[in-house]
Design a protein around this motif. Structure first.
Motif, PDB file in Angstrom:
ATOM      1  N   GLY A 130      49.847  45.736  40.597  1.00 48.67           N
ATOM      2  CA  GLY A 130      51.065  45.192  40.770  1.00 48.67           C
ATOM      3  C   GLY A 130      51.110  44.246  41.962  1.00 48.67           C
ATOM      4  N   SER A 131      49.625  43.879  42.403  1.00 49.93           N
ATOM      5  CA  SER A 131      49.455  42.837  43.494  1.00 49.93           C
ATOM      6  C   SER A 131      49.889  41.380  43.070  1.00 49.93           C
ATOM      7  N   SER A 132      49.725  41.205  41.670  1.00 52.71           N
ATOM      8  CA  SER A 132      49.987  39.945  41.113  1.00 52.71           C
ATOM      9  C   SER A 132      50.532  40.134  39.682  1.00 52.71           C
ATOM     10  N   VAL A 133      51.740  39.544  39.241  1.00 50.40           N
ATOM     11  CA  VAL A 133      52.452  40.007  38.067  1.00 50.40           C
ATOM     12  C   VAL A 133      52.761  38.698  37.302  1.00 50.40           C
ATOM     13  N   SER A 134      52.786  38.441  35.982  1.00 51.52           N
ATOM     14  CA  SER A 134      53.296  37.521  35.189  1.00 51.52           C
ATOM     15  C   SER A 134      53.762  37.984  33.754  1.00 51.52           C
ATOM     16  N   ILE A 135      54.946  37.430  33.537  1.00 49.45           N
ATOM     17  CA  ILE A 135      55.326  37.767  32.309  1.00 49.45           C
ATOM     18  C   ILE A 135      55.653  36.700  31.340  1.00 49.45           C
ATOM     19  N   ASP A 136      55.398  36.676  29.976  1.00 51.00           N
ATOM     20  CA  ASP A 136      55.524  35.609  29.302  1.00 51.00           C
ATOM     21  C   ASP A 136      55.739  35.940  27.585  1.00 51.00           C
ATOM     22  N   GLY A 137      56.906  35.847  27.302  1.00 51.94           N
ATOM     23  CA  GLY A 137      57.449  36.558  26.044  1.00 51.94           C
ATOM     24  C   GLY A 137      57.173  37.888  25.822  1.00 51.94           C
ATOM     25  N   THR A 138      56.235  38.396  25.035  1.00 53.12           N
ATOM     26  CA  THR A 138      56.202  39.652  25.134  1.00 53.12           C
ATOM     27  C   THR A 138      54.819  40.291  25.766  1.00 53.12           C
ATOM     28  N   ARG A 139      54.314  39.403  26.469  1.00 57.59           N
ATOM     29  CA  ARG A 139      53.072  39.976  27.351  1.00 57.59           C
ATOM     30  C   ARG A 139      53.221  40.046  28.754  1.00 57.59           C
ATOM     31  N   ALA A 140      52.574  40.881  29.382  1.00 58.92           N
ATOM     32  CA  ALA A 140      52.545  40.848  30.954  1.00 58.92           C
ATOM     33  C   ALA A 140      51.211  41.305  31.427  1.00 58.92           C
ATOM     34  N   ALA A 141      51.065  40.393  32.212  1.00 56.96           N
ATOM     35  CA  ALA A 141      49.550  40.505  33.010  1.00 56.96           C
ATOM     36  C   ALA A 141      49.978  41.135  34.352  1.00 56.96           C
ATOM     37  N   ILE A 142      49.198  42.095  34.841  1.00 56.75           N
ATOM     38  CA  ILE A 142      49.242  42.738  36.166  1.00 56.75           C
ATOM     39  C   ILE A 142      47.973  42.924  36.732  1.00 56.75           C
ATOM     40  N   GLY A 143      47.760  42.326  37.910  1.00 48.73           N
ATOM     41  CA  GLY A 143      46.441  42.269  38.604  1.00 48.73           C
ATOM     42  C   GLY A 143      46.532  43.452  39.701  1.00 48.73           C
ATOM     43  N   CYS A 144      45.131  43.747  39.820  1.00 45.89           N
ATOM     44  CA  CYS A 144      45.144  44.910  41.003  1.00 45.89           C
ATOM     45  C   CYS A 144      43.753  44.525  41.765  1.00 45.89           C
ATOM     46  N   TYR A 145      43.899  44.160  43.037  1.00 48.96           N
ATOM     47  CA  TYR A 145      42.734  43.636  43.676  1.00 48.96           C
ATOM     48  C   TYR A 145      42.058  44.859  44.255  1.00 48.96           C
ATOM     49  N   GLY A 146      42.524  46.066  44.440  1.00 48.89           N
ATOM     50  CA  GLY A 146      41.615  47.195  44.547  1.00 48.89           C
ATOM     51  C   GLY A 146      41.229  47.147  45.969  1.00 48.89           C
ATOM     52  N   TYR A 147      40.564  48.305  46.362  1.00 49.97           N
ATOM     53  CA  TYR A 147      40.094  48.598  47.967  1.00 49.97           C
ATOM     54  C   TYR A 147      39.130  47.788  48.257  1.00 49.97           C
ATOM     55  N   PRO A 148      38.803  47.632  49.554  1.00 47.20           N
ATOM     56  CA  PRO A 148      37.773  46.583  49.853  1.00 47.20           C
ATOM     57  C   PRO A 148      36.479  46.724  49.325  1.00 47.20           C
ATOM     58  N   ASP A 149      35.800  47.805  48.839  1.00 47.18           N
ATOM     59  CA  ASP A 149      34.615  47.920  48.074  1.00 47.18           C
ATOM     60  C   ASP A 149      34.729  47.755  46.693  1.00 47.18           C
ATOM     61  N   SER A 150      35.648  47.301  46.372  1.00 48.71           N
ATOM     62  CA  SER A 150      36.138  47.181  44.790  1.00 48.71           C
ATOM     63  C   SER A 150      36.070  45.409  44.276  1.00 48.71           C
ATOM     64  N   PRO A 151      35.568  45.071  43.238  1.00 49.87           N
ATOM     65  CA  PRO A 151      35.760  43.620  43.015  1.00 49.87           C
ATOM     66  C   PRO A 151      37.361  43.277  42.450  1.00 49.87           C
ATOM     67  N   GLY A 152      38.118  44.250  42.152  1.00 52.77           N
ATOM     68  CA  GLY A 152      39.512  44.068  41.399  1.00 52.77           C
ATOM     69  C   GLY A 152      39.374  43.828  40.087  1.00 52.77           C
ATOM     70  N   HIS A 153      40.468  43.940  39.428  1.00 54.15           N
ATOM     71  CA  HIS A 153      40.614  43.716  37.885  1.00 54.15           C
ATOM     72  C   HIS A 153      41.922  43.575  37.682  1.00 54.15           C
TER      73      HIS A 153
END
Length: 184
Positions: A130-153
């Motif tokens: 939930g650190s970044s969110v975007s919604i368009d039509g019927t799709r939602a993209a949710i970001g999660c940058y993780g903890y310091p030793d994680s690349p995020g996804h």
């Protein structure tokens, strides 16, 4: 009259407004009304009769608690009737894994109704989903940058014909380095 520059915690930390829109959503992740840094998001509507922005509704998640940071990231769809809101420290999936909430504008009474809480798959703590969110039509993209030793996804969700949301894919980079904060 709406003054977007008043600061109640991080009142204007994240907001979304597109040119020509009658609605704006503003995140307030450090809002203390429902608990210390529980957070909230505000929907404002432009009253065309007097060109004044008016607060339409204050939103909080169905399980919002202290330190959830609800409202950390916010987005409205193009038609202004769907909103997605991130709460990066929500504990629904795992400790501080995060959550995102989808709200739909009710047609009968113009009130915003929580449609679904989205959580990351797996039980990994500190994802900050939930650190970044975007919604368009019927799709939602949710970001999660993780903890310091994680690349995020990130994650991609789609709305089903029944009105629910399902995870379609977990987005992982092939060359992500720890601390890269993909999904921020």
């Amino acid at each position: 009259m709406l003054n977007l520059y008043r600061c109640l915690g991080w009142f204007i930390h994240r907001c979304d407004l597109r040119p020509g829109d009658d609605r704006i959503i503003v995140g307030s992740p450090r809002d203390n009304i429902d608990g210390l840094s529980a957070g909230s998001a505000y929907i404002f509507h432009l009253d065309r009769s007097d060109d004044e922005w008016e607060e339409e509704q204050r939103l909080v998640g169905s399980d919002t608690a202290a330190y959830d940071y609800f409202g950390y990231a916010v987005d409205l769809n193009d038609s202004g009737d769907l909103a997605v809101i991130g709460a990066i420290y929500n504990d629904a999936a795992a400790p501080n894994a995060g959550a995102a909430y989808v709200y739909r504008l009710g047609r009968s009474d113009d009130s915003w109704i929580e449609q679904e809480q989205l959580v990351p798959s797996g039980d990994e703590a500190w994802q900050k989903f939930g650190s970044s969110v975007s919604i368009d039509g019927t799709r939602a993209a949710i970001g999660c940058y993780g903890y310091p030793d994680s690349p995020g996804h990130g994650y991609l969700y789609e709305e089903t014909n029944e009105g629910g949301w399902v995870e379609v894919v977990k987005l992982i980079t092939t060359d992500g380095q720890d601390g890269a904060r993909v999904g921020y």
